[in-house]
Each structure stands twice: as structure tokens, then as C-alpha cells.
Design a protein around this motif. Sequence first.
Motif, short mmCIF file in Angstrom:
data_model
loop_
_atom_site.label_atom_id
_atom_site.label_comp_id
_atom_site.label_asym_id
_atom_site.label_seq_id
_atom_site.Cartn_x
_atom_site.Cartn_y
_atom_site.Cartn_z
N LYS A 9 0.45 -5.72 -18.84
CA LYS A 9 -0.57 -4.78 -19.29
C LYS A 9 -1.16 -3.92 -18.18
N PRO A 10 -1.56 -4.53 -17.04
CA PRO A 10 -2.15 -3.70 -15.98
C PRO A 10 -1.21 -2.57 -15.54
N TRP A 11 0.07 -2.87 -15.51
CA TRP A 11 1.03 -1.85 -15.09
C TRP A 11 1.16 -0.73 -16.13
N GLN A 12 1.23 -1.10 -17.38
CA GLN A 12 1.31 -0.09 -18.43
C GLN A 12 0.08 0.82 -18.36
N LYS A 13 -1.10 0.18 -18.14
CA LYS A 13 -2.35 0.95 -18.02
C LYS A 13 -2.29 1.90 -16.82
N GLU A 14 -1.85 1.33 -15.70
CA GLU A 14 -1.78 2.07 -14.43
C GLU A 14 -0.89 3.32 -14.57
N ILE A 15 0.31 3.10 -15.13
CA ILE A 15 1.28 4.20 -15.20
C ILE A 15 0.85 5.23 -16.24
N ARG A 16 0.39 4.74 -17.38
CA ARG A 16 -0.04 5.68 -18.41
C ARG A 16 -1.23 6.52 -17.93
N ASN A 17 -2.08 5.90 -17.14
CA ASN A 17 -3.22 6.64 -16.59
C ASN A 17 -2.74 7.78 -15.68
N MET A 18 -1.72 7.48 -14.90
CA MET A 18 -1.17 8.52 -14.04
C MET A 18 -0.59 9.66 -14.88
N LEU A 19 0.19 9.28 -15.92
CA LEU A 19 0.79 10.30 -16.77
C LEU A 19 -0.29 11.14 -17.45
N PHE B 18 0.86 -1.18 0.00
CA PHE B 18 0.00 0.00 0.00
C PHE B 18 0.90 1.24 0.00
N VAL B 19 0.98 1.88 -1.17
CA VAL B 19 1.96 2.97 -1.33
C VAL B 19 1.30 4.19 -1.97
N ASP B 20 2.04 5.32 -1.94
CA ASP B 20 1.60 6.54 -2.62
C ASP B 20 1.37 6.24 -4.10
N ASN B 21 0.50 7.03 -4.72
CA ASN B 21 0.34 6.90 -6.16
C ASN B 21 1.29 7.87 -6.87
N ASP B 22 2.53 7.43 -7.03
CA ASP B 22 3.52 8.18 -7.81
C ASP B 22 4.58 7.18 -8.26
N SER C 136 -3.33 11.71 -16.35
CA SER C 136 -4.04 12.58 -15.40
C SER C 136 -3.19 13.78 -15.01
N GLY C 137 -1.87 13.62 -15.07
CA GLY C 137 -0.99 14.75 -14.74
C GLY C 137 -0.88 15.01 -13.25
N VAL C 138 -1.44 14.15 -12.42
CA VAL C 138 -1.34 14.36 -10.96
C VAL C 138 -0.94 13.08 -10.25
N LYS C 139 -0.44 13.25 -9.02
CA LYS C 139 -0.11 12.11 -8.17
C LYS C 139 -0.86 12.29 -6.84
N TRP C 140 -0.95 11.22 -6.08
CA TRP C 140 -1.74 11.25 -4.84
C TRP C 140 -0.94 10.60 -3.73
N ARG D 222 7.63 12.71 -14.12
CA ARG D 222 7.29 12.26 -15.46
C ARG D 222 8.40 11.42 -16.07
N SER D 223 9.67 11.88 -15.92
CA SER D 223 10.75 11.14 -16.57
C SER D 223 10.97 9.81 -15.85
N ARG D 224 10.79 9.81 -14.53
CA ARG D 224 10.94 8.55 -13.80
C ARG D 224 9.83 7.57 -14.22
N ALA D 225 8.63 8.08 -14.41
CA ALA D 225 7.53 7.22 -14.82
C ALA D 225 7.82 6.61 -16.18
N ARG D 226 8.34 7.44 -17.10
CA ARG D 226 8.65 6.91 -18.43
C ARG D 226 9.76 5.87 -18.35
N GLU D 227 10.69 6.10 -17.40
CA GLU D 227 11.81 5.17 -17.24
C GLU D 227 11.29 3.79 -16.80
N ILE D 228 10.42 3.78 -15.77
CA ILE D 228 9.98 2.47 -15.29
C ILE D 228 9.01 1.79 -16.26
N LEU D 229 8.36 2.59 -17.10
CA LEU D 229 7.51 1.99 -18.15
C LEU D 229 8.33 1.03 -19.01
N ASN D 230 9.65 1.32 -19.14
CA ASN D 230 10.51 0.52 -20.00
C ASN D 230 11.16 -0.66 -19.29
#
Lengths: 387, 600
Positions: free
Chosen positions: A343-353, A267-271, A355-359, A328-336
Motif C-alpha cells: 500500500k505505501p508504495w502504491q500511495k507513493e507512486i500514485r502521488n507522484m503521478l 536515499f534516491v531521486d524522486n522519480d 503531482s505530475g512532477v519529479k524531484w 509516466r509509462s515507467r511509473a505505471r509499469e512498476i506499479l504492476n
Amino acid sequence: MAKSGSGAGPKTRSDGAAIEPERLRFPARLDAKAKIEHLAKKTIAMARREVDPYVDIPSRTLSNVTFSKRRKIIEMGDATQRRTLFNLNQARKYMQTLLVARGCSQLLDEQKTTSIRDLYYMSKHTLADGRENTFEGQEESDPIIEDLEVTLGALREELHLFAAKRGSAVGPLTLVDAGDVIDLSRMGSGGWSVPGIVEPGTIRFVGHGARFILLVEKEAVWARLNEDKFWRRHNCILVTGQGQPSRGVRRLLYRMVDELKLPLYVFVDNDPWGYYIHSVVKQGSIGLAFESKRMAVPRARFIGLSSFDPGNYDLSEDVSIRLNDQDRSRAREILNYEWFKAKPWQKEIRNMLRSGVKWELEALSSKGISFVTEEFLPRKIADRDWI
Amino acid sequence: MAKRVTAETLSRRQREISVSEFFAKNRHLLGFDSLRKALLTTVKEAVDNSLDACEEAGILPEIRVELEAAEGDNRYLVRVTDNGPGIVEAQAPRIFGQLLYGSKFHSLKQSRGQQGIGISAAAMYGQLTTGKPVSVVSRTGPGSPAYAMQVVIDTNTNRPKAVGKKKLAEWRLDHGTRVELELEAQYVKGRQSVEEFLHQVAVANPHATLHYRSPHGEETHYARGVQSNPAPPREIKPHPHGVELGVLMKMLQSTEHATISRCLSRDFSRVSPQMAVGLARRAGIDPKARPGTVVRKAVDKLYQALNDAATRIRPPSTDCLSPIGVQELLAGLTRGIRAEFYGVETRRPAVYRGNPFQVEVGLAWGGDLRADDLARVLRFANRVPLQYLAGSCCITKAVMDVSWRNYGLTQSRGALPTGPLIVLVHLASVWVPFSSESKVAVADYDEIRKEIKLAVQTCGRRLGRYVKRKARARSEARRREVFNLYIEEIVHSVEGITGREQKLFRDRLLAMSRRKTELAGMLEEQNASADELEASDNVVVVDPNAAPPVPDRAPAAVAQSGDVKPGETAPAEPAEAAESVRPPLPVEAERDPGPQMELL
């Protein structure tokens, strides 16, 4: 002098080029003390054969790790970097490697364990010319310790070292810690603090009534869940790593999952940093890839915060935080990363990107102080809403 | 209303201004504007004359300069004695007592003096400030007796008058001249002093032996560093590109040749008879016309034709120049400056405005020179040190143009480099373009500046290689030091792990460390550039550790025979005079007896 009669100096091929000395290996059957002695003997032998003394250090870089699809963990590759004495750029680190080896050897001889900070002080002194110290700071000795771990194939604990302890746990679990029987359901508001070394020699599980383990990134959220006795209502062991979990916490999680056969939810932050905390618990880290098989929990589940949760739970945009360039750059990094390709992870991260926000986890408190305990987590678990 | 003055009244006031009167009012033009400068200029003019005279007569110069405090405030006696050819008695008064009298003004030939002003100006200055005339002793050969006289200058008429003439029954020298004059002056040490001037003369004139006695009685000696005079410079005719319109008109008026074409081809260098005819035609002049009859307008056209780029006139011949020479310059540097590295470069002759010139550069680096000072530039024109107006001199500017950082020195923008460095620049020319009459700075001509810069760069590259090699050697030593330091830690660690003393292990590692660093040093030695540096004739390197200590001044009596090669240092001799004050730059011991003379 070399017996072969080839004379002084390193052996050479017929074309005059020096033959690369063979890789320095440490047999797995040896214990830590024997491995350190092996290093010393090999070094003496190199001097006798007039080979520039060296150690071969497995590379702890992204290029030298692979994601095992079968075992679902990050594993270290075979690449090593040679560190030699007679190279001005490496001489100092070579010297430091042997100093750390000697410090660990001393700990093992005296059957003591100590912190990595202590080892720094044990090995630090001023060189004969009075201008230079063996180590100028702990930030210089810590990487050398990791170098030695991977080189010898001996864990920090086997070398009698531990990092500063961090992390707490509560829940329906009884264990023995250094001879003391501890009931984790009677730890008050602070919980049991997880020691640096949690090997079977120190920690033994006695019994439990838990159905799962919940790892919480934020200590404040962990404290809320503890105060609300979430663990009692849901029969779980509640652990926090206070950010990226220490090796002690990760090893403890592994052992609980392995020995108590319990599922683990993260259970972690959404970033991107929250994603990566989960990823380290699940697959292991790049830097400590050599320890993945002893620490990674491939079956760990990401329970939140998902980038879809704020919508599903109607969180107010007021408590979101705008993504910055670094996010943003870290998110793109872990996408790779290979282990985020699902698939669920790609969906999850792309959705965050998108939305432009973190929680942050604390954002849940905007819906009520005990929203997380009473509504959010129970519903997530009931819906099996995790990755 | 003012009363009108008639032309007749005015004409009564108009009269010829004597050169001497002009001088008295414009002494700054000739280098007598301050008391310090007056002393230096006087010594300089006398020494220049002595060196020129010796070289012209093919005599190896030996010159003695003595300064004495005379009675009265700021009064000094300057006495300069040489072993030159002597002066014919009848000429002496005009040489010492008449401004603008001399042999050099009318010829295009490399010489120290150019205008015939120097020594007579000094004599006039002495007479004006002390009332005492210049004394001269001279002898032209063993066959004739020496004479003595005093030369009084009539400042109204610019006419010299010899007084107190007498024959000397005996004089120490077979031939030579002694000039003695008293003047108002101020004696200083350090920069722009007589000592410094003589030191620089010694560097640029390695064939001359110099003796010097200061007003305090301190003696300095510079022994000859090479055993032959420089090749005598040849006189050349003016090159068309260097001639100004007025000079051209004057030459046409005074030529001995009957036709304009003959005048052009005979009185100028590099003009062939055919070219002369062509030039005259292009100017619209009949080639057979008498030069004196050519009208001004036609001369104008002729002048344009001469300077037209389309007129391909070959550059002037350059064998009229007499550079110091590579070996000679090295000898001069090593006898005058205690350094570690000496490098010299002589450029091929070049031409500015029709005047041939040649640039030589010497660098001295390290040794006793101070590392945290700005580099010093020693400027020479026709072997004469230039002491003033360094900042506006073409030579200084050219040295600053060079990027010294490329050669391992530090340099601020638009400044001289910092480091233990002396840059010597010699400009040899038949006509040095001074920026003023007092001849202290070279005017800024692009051609000259470029040649200087190129020569300095060539020397600088050699210096850079040397400096970098030295730095590498130092880092090699430091490398070994680091390895050995770490080896102690490694041995200690291994001993701790194994629980045994590891003496053999330690010895082996130390031996490896020695070999590793030695090997690196050897590879460095084999570096081609290093070999090239050592083999070059243009470079002398003195091992700073091998050079014996040299006294500040050495006694004159020290005599060693044999040739002296550059780079060799004389064995140390105890300093004679304890009260000595260090000269501006260290001086080496006398090493050559030469033909022993008594110039005392």
C-alpha cells in the motif's frame, strides 16, 4: 556410434519425431572450473551421440521471475532457452558461449581475475573467412557472460570476472582489502572506492562503530554529506553507487547488513528510476534474479525523496521537473510489479503521478547548502519517515 | 491583287500521283528514312518473302544473306538466296518492280508480309539511290531452267520493265530465288543491325537454316533446330466485328452472291444463313435484296447491327493461326541464346476487333546474359522481328506491366526489370495491328496487352521458382560454411577447456554439419514445385557448369546427324575466323546438316 544399436542420427520416437534431449544441468556441488569442464565433456558427448550440441540458458526475463513473498526477494524461475549449434539464428551465440567458457577456464587455470572488458579482448578475433569477428563489440560479449553465469550457476566472481568498479564509501568501519587494513573514517574527501569483487577472500570486516548504512544515489549529495561529516555526527556508513549500484556495491551492502547487522536506508531521486534503484537493492533485479539471494537486502528502507517530502518540507515548485511520457509509462509499469504492490508504495507512486512532477536530490539544496545534512535527514530519521 | 486562276488552269496541273513518286517523297513511311535502316529493311523484306514462300510451298527454308561493300561511299550490295519454290518468269517483274502487288493483301491469313510493298519498295529505293535495278535469278524446279533478269521501275507510271532476260544453262539450286540489289546504306553492328535481325529470325524460326556473310567476310550460321515447317495457316473470311464501314460497303459492291443474306453468310465467318436474314431485317433491308443496290443509310444500319452486342456472333475460328509452338520456341531460344533457364508459354488464341491472334512468350535467364543490364525484349509479329520504336510498342508496355519483383528480379517503377533476362514475345495474327506503315511496333489494344501480360506472368512464375530455388541452394551452401567456421572455434574452445586435442569431436561435428545441410537440400529437392518445374514441357534448364564453351561462330562444315533436342549443346569447335567480331548474342554451333545445299 551409439552403443544401443539404434544407428546413426538422433534417437526417434516410434512416431518418428525426435526426442527432445534432456536439459543440460550443472550440479551445485561442483566449483566453477568443474562446471566449465562439465560443459565441455557434455558437448563432446552430444557430438558422439549425434545430438545437435546445445546449452540450456535460464531465461532472464520478467516472465521467468517470481517475487517470493516469504523471502521478500525476486527469484528466478525454471524456464530455459535452448541454444543450439545447428541453427543459423543461434549458431553464432552458441559459439560465443563456448568462447567465453574457455576464457573463464583460462582465468581459473592461471588464478587471475580480470574485467569483463578484458575478457572481450581475450576472446575476440577474426574468423577464418576474414569477414566476421568472434565478437563485434563488448556489448555482444557482456550478455554472453551473464548467460554463462546463469547457465553454470556460477557467479561472475567465481568465474574470476568483475565489472568496471564504481561507487565509494566512508564511515566508522575498518576492513581488510587484499591484505591492506583500511580505516574508512580516514578516507578524505574521495572515500574508499568499492572494488568489483568484494567476496570474503578479498574483503574482510574488522570492526565498526556505525548505527546504520546510508546509500545515496547521487555522488554529489554523497560528497556534500561527506564534507559535512554527516556520517560522524550520525555514526553511519555512507555509500554511493553513482546511479544504479554496481554488483560490487550491492554485494558489499548485503555483506555489511548481513555480517554487521546494520539497517540500510536508501536515499534516491524522486522519480520512477529512483524507486527502481531502491527496489533492486531491496529485492534484486529481473536480469540478475539468480543472484538475489546473495545481494538483495529485503529490510532496506526507502528514506527519500518521497513524493510527499516536497510538501512536508516546503520545497519550491521551481526546482521540480515535469514528468515526461517515459517517466509516466515507467511509473505505471512498476506499479504492476508484484513487489511494489504494498500500500505505501502504491500511495507513493500514485502521488507522484498525480503531482505530475519529479524531484532530484539536489532540489533540497534550494533550502540551503547543508539543509540535507542538518535538517532533512535528521528529521526523516527522527520521525522514522520511511517506507 | 493576285490574278484569279480558273478551274481549267488548275485542272491542267492536277494529275495522278504515281505510287513510286509518292514513295520517293515518303520513304520514311516504309522504313527507308535512314541509311542504316534502309539496309536492315531491305534484308528484312527479302528474308520475309523467302520464308513466306518456302513455308507456303512446304519447303524447309534455307536462306543465305550476303552483304558486300559496293563501289562508292555508303554503297552496299545485298544478296538474298533461298531454296523456295521460285517465281514464275512472267510474274517476276511485277513482284519486284510494282508497289502494292502481291498475294497477301486480299486474304485474311497469317503471313509475314501483308501489303505487297516490301521488296518492291526496297528495289525502288535501290534504284533511286544508285540508279541500278534489282537483279533476280529464279528457278521453279529441276524440270525448267533458271532465268535471270533485271527489273527496272518506271517511277512515273509505277510499271516494271524487265531487261537483260536470259536463261541460265546451269544453276546450283533445283529451285529457289536469288535477289540482288545495290543501295545507299550504312552498315553497323550491335543493336538494330542486320546481324541482330537475323539472330532474332533464327530464334523465332527454328525450322529455318540461315547463313550470313557480313561485308567484312565474317560468316554466321544458324542450323535448323526443328525438322518440320510450322503448320500452314488457313485463310479465313473476315469476321463481322473486324470489318469497317467502308470495307463493308466495298464487300457489298463486289460480292459474287446475289442476295444480301447470302453475301453475309458466305463472305463473313461465323454468320449463319438464319443470322444473316435476321441481320438484314434489323437493318431494314430485304434479305433477298441485291447487295449492290443497298443504300448507304441501310449499310450504316447493317454495320450497327453487326457490331451490336446483342447480336451474338461467335468469335472467329482460330485455327487460321500458326504459332511457333512450345518445343519449337525452346529450340529457337536454345540455339540462339546461351542462358541457363528457358521457359516458354503459348496462350490460347484470342480475338481483338474480330481478328484472331495468339501470344507466345519465351524467357531466357542466366548463363551468358549480363546480370546488371535491363532485360531485353525481343518482339515478333508473325515471326518477324520488330526492331524499332520499342518504347511505344504494346509488347514492351505489357512486359513492363508485369511485377518482376515477384519473380526474384529487381525492377524500377515503370521500367523493364534488371537481370540476365531476355523476354521474347511473339504475336501471331491474321492482321497484326501495327502502329505505322513501316511495321515496327504493335498498336496498343487492351485485349492484346492483357494476353501478353498473362503469358509473361505464367513464364515469370516458373522463372521465379527456379531463381528462388537457386538462391536457396546458395544459402544452404553458405549455411554450411558458417557452421564449419564456428565449429573450428568451438573445437578450439573445448580443447582449451579440456587441455586435450579433440580430433574426433571435430570430425563428428563436421560430419553433422554436412548431414544437416545435405538433409535440408534433399528436403528442398522433394519440394513439389521443384519436381513440377523439372517435369514441365515448357521449361529447359541448362546446367551452367556442364555447358561447353561455344565459339563465337562455328564453321559451316560442322555436321552432326540426328535430332537435336532443346537444351543439348553441340560440342565445342574451334572458331574458324580469328578476326570475328562477336555477334549481338552468342551463336551455337551448327548441328544439323539438313539436306545439304550449296547456297554459295
